[in-house]
Design a protein around this motif. Structure first.
Motif, PDB file in Angstrom:
ATOM      1  N   GLN A 265      -0.541   1.756  -8.575  1.00 52.64           N
ATOM      2  CA  GLN A 265      -0.323   3.149  -8.345  1.00 52.64           C
ATOM      3  C   GLN A 265      -0.408   3.280  -6.601  1.00 52.64           C
ATOM      4  O   GLN A 265       0.287   4.208  -6.037  1.00 52.64           O
ATOM      5  N   LEU A 266      -1.656   2.742  -6.216  1.00 54.41           N
ATOM      6  CA  LEU A 266      -1.954   2.817  -4.606  1.00 54.41           C
ATOM      7  C   LEU A 266      -0.785   2.242  -3.874  1.00 54.41           C
ATOM      8  O   LEU A 266      -0.530   2.801  -2.924  1.00 54.41           O
TER       9      LEU A 266
ATOM     10  N   GLU B 205       2.320   4.552  -3.701  1.00 54.77           N
ATOM     11  CA  GLU B 205       2.069   5.801  -2.969  1.00 54.77           C
ATOM     12  C   GLU B 205       2.023   5.495  -1.524  1.00 54.77           C
ATOM     13  O   GLU B 205       2.523   6.403  -0.750  1.00 54.77           O
TER      14      GLU B 205
ATOM     15  N   GLN C  25       5.720   5.134  -0.654  1.00 56.53           N
ATOM     16  CA  GLN C  25       6.320   6.355  -0.455  1.00 56.53           C
ATOM     17  C   GLN C  25       5.919   7.069   0.648  1.00 56.53           C
ATOM     18  O   GLN C  25       6.873   7.716   1.024  1.00 56.53           O
ATOM     19  N   GLY C  26       4.691   6.906   1.056  1.00 61.67           N
ATOM     20  CA  GLY C  26       4.342   7.487   2.493  1.00 61.67           C
ATOM     21  C   GLY C  26       5.002   7.083   3.644  1.00 61.67           C
ATOM     22  O   GLY C  26       5.425   7.666   4.385  1.00 61.67           O
TER      23      GLY C  26
END
Length: 59
Positions: free
Chosen positions: A42-43, A46, A49-50
Protein backbone atom coordinates in the motif's frame (compact mmCIF):
# COMPACT_ATOMS: atom_id res chain seq x y z
CA UNK A 1 -8.16 -0.35 -0.41
CA UNK A 2 -10.78 -2.77 0.80
CA UNK A 3 -10.17 -4.68 4.01
CA UNK A 4 -11.65 -7.84 2.48
CA UNK A 5 -8.87 -10.33 1.89
CA UNK A 6 -10.25 -12.62 -0.78
CA UNK A 7 -7.27 -13.41 -2.99
CA UNK A 8 -4.17 -15.46 -2.21
CA UNK A 9 -0.84 -14.66 -3.84
CA UNK A 10 2.19 -16.87 -3.40
CA UNK A 11 5.66 -15.67 -4.27
CA UNK A 12 9.29 -16.23 -3.37
CA UNK A 13 11.66 -13.70 -1.79
CA UNK A 14 15.37 -13.56 -1.21
CA UNK A 15 16.33 -14.22 2.40
CA UNK A 16 17.65 -10.66 2.74
CA UNK A 17 14.30 -9.21 1.62
CA UNK A 18 12.42 -11.35 4.12
CA UNK A 19 14.82 -10.30 6.88
CA UNK A 20 14.23 -6.63 5.99
CA UNK A 21 10.46 -7.20 6.08
CA UNK A 22 10.74 -8.88 9.47
CA UNK A 23 12.86 -6.00 10.80
CA UNK A 24 10.35 -3.41 9.54
CA UNK A 25 7.56 -5.47 11.09
CA UNK A 26 9.30 -5.51 14.45
CA UNK A 27 9.90 -1.73 14.39
CA UNK A 28 6.25 -1.08 13.48
CA UNK A 29 4.99 -3.73 15.94
CA UNK A 30 3.02 -5.54 13.25
CA UNK A 31 2.41 -9.16 14.17
CA UNK A 32 2.05 -10.99 10.87
CA UNK A 33 4.15 -11.04 7.73
CA UNK A 34 1.00 -10.94 5.63
CA UNK A 35 -0.09 -7.66 7.24
CA UNK A 36 3.40 -6.19 6.89
CA UNK A 37 3.51 -7.08 3.20
CA UNK A 38 0.02 -5.61 2.66
CA UNK A 39 1.09 -2.36 4.33
CA UNK A 40 4.35 -2.15 2.38
CA UNK A 41 2.51 -2.72 -0.90
CA UNK A 42 0.00 0.00 0.00
CA UNK A 43 2.82 2.43 0.87
CA UNK A 44 4.56 1.62 -2.41
CA UNK A 45 1.39 2.15 -4.42
CA UNK A 46 0.69 5.47 -2.70
CA UNK A 47 4.27 6.63 -3.31
CA UNK A 48 4.03 5.61 -6.95
CA UNK A 49 0.78 7.50 -7.42
CA UNK A 50 2.34 10.58 -5.85
CA UNK A 51 5.29 10.38 -8.24
CA UNK A 52 2.93 10.01 -11.20
CA UNK A 53 0.91 13.05 -10.12
CA UNK A 54 4.10 15.09 -9.64
CA UNK A 55 5.39 14.08 -13.09
CA UNK A 56 2.02 14.96 -14.68
CA UNK A 57 2.07 18.38 -13.02
CA UNK A 58 5.49 19.22 -14.43
CA UNK A 59 4.73 17.96 -17.93
Amino acid sequence: MSNMKTERVAFMLEKSALEAIDEWSFKKRIRTRAEVIRQLIQLGLEASQGETKKADATA
